[in-house]
Scaffold this motif. Structure first.
Motif, short mmCIF file in Angstrom:
data_model
loop_
_atom_site.label_atom_id
_atom_site.label_comp_id
_atom_site.label_asym_id
_atom_site.label_seq_id
_atom_site.Cartn_x
_atom_site.Cartn_y
_atom_site.Cartn_z
N PHE A 1 0.81 -1.05 -0.09
CA PHE A 1 0.07 0.08 0.11
C PHE A 1 0.80 1.34 -0.04
CE2 PHE A 1 -2.74 -3.20 1.58
CZ PHE A 1 -4.08 -2.74 1.19
N ARG A 2 0.20 2.24 -0.76
CA ARG A 2 0.89 3.77 -0.46
C ARG A 2 -0.17 4.35 0.20
NH1 ARG A 2 4.88 6.10 -2.80
NH2 ARG A 2 5.26 4.53 -4.25
N ILE A 3 0.23 5.28 1.38
CA ILE A 3 -0.47 5.99 2.06
C ILE A 3 -0.16 7.27 2.13
CG2 ILE A 3 -1.07 6.45 4.54
CD1 ILE A 3 -0.54 3.62 5.18
N ARG A 4 -1.00 8.16 1.64
CA ARG A 4 -0.91 9.72 1.63
C ARG A 4 -1.57 10.39 2.66
NH1 ARG A 4 -1.04 9.43 -4.65
NH2 ARG A 4 1.19 8.97 -5.12
N ILE A 5 -1.06 10.80 3.65
CA ILE A 5 -1.82 11.46 4.60
C ILE A 5 -1.46 12.82 5.33
CG2 ILE A 5 -0.62 10.16 6.44
CD1 ILE A 5 -3.12 9.81 8.21
N THR A 6 -2.43 13.66 5.49
CA THR A 6 -2.18 14.82 6.05
C THR A 6 -2.95 15.12 7.52
OG1 THR A 6 -1.66 15.86 3.95
CG2 THR A 6 -2.14 17.45 5.48
N ALA A 7 -2.31 15.63 8.32
CA ALA A 7 -2.88 15.88 9.54
C ALA A 7 -2.25 16.55 10.59
CB ALA A 7 -3.13 14.49 10.37
N GLU A 8 -2.91 17.40 11.23
CA GLU A 8 -2.20 18.32 12.13
C GLU A 8 -1.56 17.52 13.45
OE1 GLU A 8 -1.34 21.58 13.77
OE2 GLU A 8 -2.59 21.49 12.01
N ALA A 9 -1.81 16.14 13.53
CA ALA A 9 -1.02 15.27 14.65
C ALA A 9 0.32 15.41 14.25
CB ALA A 9 -1.79 14.14 14.60
N PHE A 10 0.92 15.57 13.27
CA PHE A 10 2.25 15.47 12.49
C PHE A 10 3.07 16.62 12.98
CE2 PHE A 10 0.17 12.15 9.48
CZ PHE A 10 0.35 11.23 10.26
N ALA B 1 4.19 -4.49 2.90
CA ALA B 1 5.00 -3.21 2.63
C ALA B 1 4.10 -1.99 2.47
CB ALA B 1 5.77 -3.24 1.33
N LEU B 2 4.57 -0.88 2.98
CA LEU B 2 3.86 0.53 3.15
C LEU B 2 4.83 1.43 2.69
CD1 LEU B 2 2.29 0.91 6.31
CD2 LEU B 2 1.16 0.28 4.58
N ALA B 3 4.52 2.61 1.64
CA ALA B 3 5.00 3.56 1.33
C ALA B 3 4.38 4.62 1.96
CB ALA B 3 5.34 3.79 -0.29
N ILE B 4 4.85 5.62 2.75
CA ILE B 4 4.23 6.41 3.48
C ILE B 4 4.66 7.92 3.07
CG2 ILE B 4 3.59 7.30 5.59
CD1 ILE B 4 4.37 4.46 6.84
N SER B 5 3.83 9.01 2.91
CA SER B 5 3.91 10.19 2.85
C SER B 5 2.89 10.89 3.92
CB SER B 5 3.51 10.96 1.63
OG SER B 5 3.51 12.23 1.30
N ALA B 6 3.42 11.58 4.96
CA ALA B 6 2.87 11.93 6.02
C ALA B 6 3.09 13.43 6.11
CB ALA B 6 2.85 11.17 7.26
N ASP B 7 2.21 14.34 5.89
CA ASP B 7 2.40 15.81 6.05
C ASP B 7 1.56 16.46 7.17
OD1 ASP B 7 4.49 15.66 3.97
OD2 ASP B 7 2.86 15.19 2.48
N VAL B 8 1.83 17.64 7.31
CA VAL B 8 1.20 18.67 8.14
C VAL B 8 0.19 19.42 7.06
CG1 VAL B 8 2.43 18.70 10.06
CG2 VAL B 8 2.79 20.38 8.32
N PRO B 9 -0.88 20.06 7.42
CA PRO B 9 -1.74 20.96 6.75
C PRO B 9 -0.93 22.10 6.62
CG PRO B 9 -2.92 20.01 8.39
CD PRO B 9 -1.71 19.68 8.69
#
Length: 88
Positions: free
Chosen positions: A44-53, A79-87
């Motif tokens: 999986f590929r996860i693209r997530i944007t959250a204030e928690a980061f 396997a995971l590919a992760i992109s985790a950002d803040v707003p």
């Protein structure tokens, strides 16, 4: 969406209340590779944007996501590919 993809989406939504979330099943791209299963839902590929980061390093963000989906990583997910950002 498959069951694993649904669980990942639900878990990340509950844990982080993201303003943006994409959980993309890329299993078909890995057919025949280590960890791939014929029924899919392994990569999986996860693209997530959250204030928690906010104020977290890239490594900390990835660890937070990995911890949230630990049950899936221990089972069906290879396997995971992760992109985790803040707003913005």
């Amino acid at each position: 969406m498959g069951q694993v993809q649904d669980r990942i989406t639900e878990t990340l939504t509950e844990r982080f209340a993201p303003s943006h979330l994409e959980v993309i099943d890329e299993s078909a791209l890995h057919a025949g590779h280590m960890g791939a299963r014929p029924e899919g839902e392994t990569h999986f590929r996860i693209r997530i944007t959250a204030e928690a980061f906010r104020d977290k390093s890239r490594l900390q963000r990835h660890r937070m996501v990995n911890e949230a989906v630990a049950a899936e990583l221990a089972g069906p997910v290879h396997a995971l590919a992760i992109s985790a950002d803040v707003p913005a």
